[in-house]
Design an enzyme around this catalytic site. Structure first.
Site, PDB file in Angstrom:
ATOM      1  N   ASP A 142       0.861  -1.175   0.000  1.00  0.00           N
ATOM      2  CA  ASP A 142       0.000   0.000   0.000  1.00  0.00           C
ATOM      3  C   ASP A 142       0.905   1.235   0.000  1.00  0.00           C
ATOM      4  OD1 ASP A 142      -2.428   1.575   0.476  1.00  0.00           O
ATOM      5  OD2 ASP A 142      -1.605   1.843   2.490  1.00  0.00           O
ATOM      6  N   ASP A 169      -0.237   5.147   0.918  1.00  0.00           N
ATOM      7  CA  ASP A 169      -0.484   6.127   1.972  1.00  0.00           C
ATOM      8  C   ASP A 169      -0.537   5.469   3.344  1.00  0.00           C
ATOM      9  OD1 ASP A 169      -0.841   8.615   0.432  1.00  0.00           O
ATOM     10  OD2 ASP A 169      -2.501   7.524  -0.473  1.00  0.00           O
TER      11      ASP A 169
END
Length: 227
Positions: free
Chosen positions: A19, A21
């Site tokens: 991922d 953020d």
């Protein structure tokens, strides 16, 4: 019950799915600015909004917060939100340990799996000074937002590995749910992840050391607890 990394734990995988953020890029300052402004425009409590924004695409967050609202309005707002977030990189920095972590992954199978679109992911990775993985699954690549597992399944398929041979790195409830639904083990990064029982939870990427294992083609992750 939340898992925590013991000292000198070791995990192995054929590929890693990351991922963006909250996991490798700290964009919390921008997210707070943009989403609290949106909350105020719609008469919503900013603190309540911030509890559900992480991990999802914007339109999916809006659908959770305004369930009676027509979806086409969510998509319109999402386009404006993406433009605002892409233009605002003030305070975007790497998560501690991310530069060394990504440098160690050069040449090893890994992919970015993010709810950001291509433009936003490029803006934030550039602002944080991080190299973009050669394989990336962005908002344009999927028909369903996290917590749906589609993005992680696509990332694994593009890398050529079964989901059970991959480890996902995530920071949010939606992301951890998506990775688990895809059949992957999850390393949780930061306080948001620790609350949702990943397989291993660490404060940041300074606790994760990457080693390529030439004998069986696996990536070996050595994980140490914070002192």
């Amino acid at each position: 019950m939340t898992a925590h990394a013991p000292a000198d734990a070791t995990l192995t995988a054929h590929a890693l799915l990351l991922d963006m953020d909250g996991t490798i890029v700290n964009s919390d300052a921008v997210v707070e600015r943009c989403w609290r402004r949106w909350a105020a425009e719609h008469g919503l409590d900013g603190d309540a909004v911030m509890k559900v924004v992480h991990g999802r695409q914007g339109y999916a967050t809006m659908a959770v917060l305004l369930p009676e609202r027509p979806m086409e309005l969510n998509h319109e707002d999402n386009r404006r939100m993406l433009a605002a977030e892409t233009a605002d990189v003030d305070g975007v920095v790497p998560v501690p340990g991310a530069p060394a972590f990504l440098a160690a992954l050069a040449g090893l199978p890994h992919a970015l799996v993010t709810s950001a679109d291509r433009a936003l992911s490029e803006a934030r990775m550039t602002a944080a000074g991080l190299p973009m993985p050669p394989v990336r699954v962005t908002a344009e690549s999927v028909g369903a937002s996290k917590p749906d597992p589609e993005g992680f399944l696509k990332g694994a398929a593009e890398l050529g590995f079964a989901p059970e041979d991959c480890i996902a790195f995530e920071d949010s409830e939606a992301g951890i749910t998506a990775a688990r639904a895809a059949g992957m083990r999850v390393i949780g990064i930061g306080p948001r992840a620790a609350a949702h029982a990943p397989d291993v939870a660490v404060a940041d990427l300074t606790s994760v050391r990457v080693e390529g294992d030439g004998t069986d083609g696996r990536i070996r992750l050595r994980i140490t607890a914070a002192p």
